[in-house]
Write an enzyme that holds these catalytic residues in place. Structure first.
Site, short mmCIF file in Angstrom:
data_model
loop_
_atom_site.label_atom_id
_atom_site.label_comp_id
_atom_site.label_asym_id
_atom_site.label_seq_id
_atom_site.Cartn_x
_atom_site.Cartn_y
_atom_site.Cartn_z
N GLU A 1 0.87 -1.17 0.00
CA GLU A 1 0.00 0.00 0.00
C GLU A 1 0.91 1.23 0.00
OE1 GLU A 1 -3.73 2.04 2.43
OE2 GLU A 1 -2.33 0.76 3.50
N GLU B 1 4.95 4.60 3.74
CA GLU B 1 4.52 5.95 4.10
C GLU B 1 5.74 6.83 4.29
OE1 GLU B 1 2.78 9.24 4.74
OE2 GLU B 1 1.41 7.53 4.49
N ASP C 1 -3.03 11.85 -2.04
CA ASP C 1 -3.13 13.30 -2.19
C ASP C 1 -3.59 13.61 -3.61
OD1 ASP C 1 -2.67 16.08 -2.46
OD2 ASP C 1 -1.05 16.00 -0.99
N LYS D 1 -4.14 20.91 -8.64
CA LYS D 1 -3.69 21.88 -9.63
C LYS D 1 -3.00 21.17 -10.79
CE LYS D 1 -3.19 25.61 -6.28
NZ LYS D 1 -2.29 26.61 -5.65
N TYR E 1 -9.46 7.64 6.40
CA TYR E 1 -10.07 8.71 5.59
C TYR E 1 -11.40 8.28 5.00
CZ TYR E 1 -5.97 11.81 5.61
OH TYR E 1 -4.96 12.66 5.98
N GLU E 2 -11.47 7.05 4.55
CA GLU E 2 -12.70 6.56 3.93
C GLU E 2 -13.86 6.62 4.91
OE1 GLU E 2 -14.29 2.56 1.57
OE2 GLU E 2 -12.20 2.73 2.23
#
Length: 212
Positions: free
Chosen positions: A44, A69, A118, A122, A193-194
């Site tokens: 992951e 991470e 993330d 932009k 987050y989910e």
């Protein structure tokens, strides 16, 4: 969201070599030695606080998982979770996704998970998205033939750009859901987050793509 600095994080990560791979480049091409078996390895990229990868390891004991991470202040939370769970089939790496080729040989990794990355919304930052072409090249170099990427996000713009990026790269889209939590998909394991975003009513997007 600004991360709170944890100056002790590096020392703590170094104190648990049984869970945190300290020199991942030394395992390239021989990861079975790190796990003590030849089970397939799923990684992951951007594992965050480790809920997804820990729970996946619990229900899939015959698969090895590596959570990667970059932020030390985040991965220490994943370490805490792993210490509590004490799972033999999970390792963590405090490394940059750009460097995956340094750590894994072709076929070392059987599947890549990208969860709530993330979005870099932009246009000038699109090359930083983990589904951009340059990252896809990296994943292809460490996966076997027909290796898969599984991707989830609540960001519609990122999901749409990812679909285009994967398609342009020539990948086969095996599964696409525009509203995962209201679909018939079974076995979904949520990330931190989910859970947070779905409680707010955000739609969750998911796809599975395969290299040809």
């Amino acid at each position: 969201m600004r991360l709170r600095n944890k100056p002790w994080a590096e020392e703590k990560l170094a104190a648990y070599p049984q869970y945190v791979i300290q020199q991942p480049e030394s395992h390239k091409g021989k990861w079975r030695e790190a796990f003590g078996n030849d089970h397939p390895i799923y990684i992951e990229v951007g594992t965050g606080k480790g809920r997804f990868i820990t729970e996946m390891a619990m229900v899939n004991p015959d698969i090895n998982f590596i959570g990667i991470e970059l932020a030390k202040s985040v991965i220490v939370s994943a370490l805490d979770r792993l210490i509590e769970a004490d799972l033999p089939n999970v390792k963590l790496m405090n490394e940059n996704a750009n460097d995956l080729r340094n750590f894994f040989a072709k076929g070392d990794v059987a599947r890549v998970y990208l969860n709530f990355s993330d979005p870099w919304p932009k246009t000038r930052h699109e090359k930083r998205r983990l589904t951009y072409e340059t990252f896809l090249q990296v994943y292809e170099d460490i996966l076997p033939e027909k290796g898969e990427i599984h991707f989830k996000t609540d960001n519609q713009g990122l999901f749409e750009s990812s679909l285009m990026s994967l398609s342009r790269y020539g990948m086969l889209l095996k599964f696409v859901s525009l509203d995962l939590h209201n679909s018939d998909f079974e076995g979904n394991i949520m990330t931190e987050y989910e859970e947070r975003f779905s409680r707010k009513g955000n739609r969750i997007y998911r796809l599975e793509a395969q290299f040809r």
